[in-house]
Design an enzyme around this catalytic site. Sequence first.
Site, PDB file in Angstrom:
ATOM      1  N   HIS A  53       0.830  -1.195   0.000  1.00 50.21           N
ATOM      2  CA  HIS A  53       0.000   0.000   0.000  1.00 50.21           C
ATOM      3  C   HIS A  53       0.871   1.253   0.000  1.00 50.21           C
ATOM      4  CE1 HIS A  53      -3.847  -2.116   1.706  1.00 50.21           C
ATOM      5  NE2 HIS A  53      -3.378  -2.668   0.598  1.00 50.21           N
ATOM      6  N   GLU A  55       1.279   3.679   2.106  1.00 47.83           N
ATOM      7  CA  GLU A  55       2.009   3.974   3.337  1.00 47.83           C
ATOM      8  C   GLU A  55       3.299   3.160   3.425  1.00 47.83           C
ATOM      9  OE1 GLU A  55      -2.432   4.044   4.538  1.00 47.83           O
ATOM     10  OE2 GLU A  55      -1.160   3.155   2.986  1.00 47.83           O
ATOM     11  N   ALA A 157     -21.132   9.807 -27.761  1.00 48.42           N
ATOM     12  CA  ALA A 157     -20.586  10.751 -28.726  1.00 48.42           C
ATOM     13  C   ALA A 157     -21.726  11.167 -29.645  1.00 48.42           C
ATOM     14  CB  ALA A 157     -19.459  10.108 -29.526  1.00 48.42           C
ATOM     15  N   THR A 164     -26.465  10.351 -32.517  1.00 53.75           N
ATOM     16  CA  THR A 164     -25.303   9.481 -32.280  1.00 53.75           C
ATOM     17  C   THR A 164     -24.886   8.664 -33.492  1.00 53.75           C
ATOM     18  OG1 THR A 164     -26.710   7.672 -31.492  1.00 53.75           O
ATOM     19  CG2 THR A 164     -25.953   9.272 -29.861  1.00 53.75           C
ATOM     20  N   ARG A 187     -12.022   4.664 -20.391  1.00 57.65           N
ATOM     21  CA  ARG A 187     -12.143   3.199 -20.373  1.00 57.65           C
ATOM     22  C   ARG A 187     -11.104   2.601 -19.428  1.00 57.65           C
ATOM     23  NH1 ARG A 187     -12.646   0.440 -26.395  1.00 57.65           N
ATOM     24  NH2 ARG A 187     -14.730   1.200 -26.960  1.00 57.65           N
ATOM     25  N   GLY A 294     -26.035   1.672 -27.151  1.00 57.22           N
ATOM     26  CA  GLY A 294     -27.002   2.386 -27.964  1.00 57.22           C
ATOM     27  C   GLY A 294     -28.084   3.026 -27.116  1.00 57.22           C
ATOM     28  N   GLY A 299     -31.144   4.138 -22.424  1.00 54.76           N
ATOM     29  CA  GLY A 299     -32.423   4.573 -21.886  1.00 54.76           C
ATOM     30  C   GLY A 299     -32.915   3.685 -20.766  1.00 54.76           C
TER      31      GLY A 299
END
EC number: 3.5.4.26
Length: 365
Positions: A53, A55, A157, A164, A187, A294, A299
């Site tokens: 880690h 630390e 996009a 689109t 990504r 899509g 949606g």
Amino acid sequence: MFSVADHEFMARALRLAELGLWTTSPNPRVGCVLVKDGRIVGEGWHRRAGEAHAEIHALKAAGADALGAVAYVTLEPCSHFGRTPPCAKALIDAGVSRVVAAMQDPNPEVSGRGLAMLREAGIEVVCGLLEAEARELNIGFVSRMTRQRPWVRLKMAASLDGRTALANGQSQWITGAAARQDGHRWRARACAILTGMGTVRDDDPQLTVRGVDTTRQPLRVVVDGRLEISPSARVLGSGTVIATASEEGALSDALRARGAEVWSLANTAGRVDLSRLLTLLAQRGINEVHVEAGRGLSGALFAAGLVDELLLYMAPCLLGSDARGLVDLPELSSLAEKVALKISDLRVLGDDLRILARVVPAKAP
């Protein structure tokens, strides 16, 4: 409570934590700076799960200078034995005099215990310096620990008129090279990339990270309700999950032969249970889900209240009313039903505009 120097050293720790943006999953991104007599004597960041880690790296760099030093850590030091020993104990053993943490760890196995261990050892502990910045850096980890589901970021996009793709499905490329490269960086920070069967059928994408200096590829997840994906699809392979509402069959065996996993997750309507899918991904250690899909799946995610953030690239062009829109949403009867967004970042990339916006939770009736 916090001095100017405290802010400067914690800001440095946050910059170090960002170096693990593409590699630490499923662990949080953490940075640590050790300061003695006003100067940095050691620093480090968490690189990969299973490795030391932040630390520990900082303590190793500081050596004997860690005695009496102040530790600035972007996340509460862990107090339990996981893949590595507890960092709180390492700080105690090194003899640090003060620990400044940006935020408490949302992990129930740690939350508050690491800070308590340090206090019990006689170390001065303060928490909350640049907390908002620290939470943003680990928004997916916080989501998984507190909501038991990943942070969902929907990438799109579009043209300036919100289209689109052309009516025939052609969409490559609406945006320019700078925007596409930026999309690959988003990504890379995600733990999983989610898409739908329509995108796989139309574009046959690989859904891999390209042009980014990282050795880790996110899990690829395809929502395919009727299990129609071709066994030759490029998205298939080790590290791919097909979420379906269909019954098991010969195609499932063929997909598994390609290295993919097949999850049957039908809801009462006979469709893929998207909420259950995200829960299972969280249980798998997925912090951030990057959606490239899509308008149908996008949606559905919006309608289910599962989208947290919108990453929208807008190109300076118009595609017309016959072109495909951004998102399929149920018809609204009033403006009060709209999906409200709050823009958190706005910038130009090449010729394109990038908008980062958070979904504003709907108010209770």
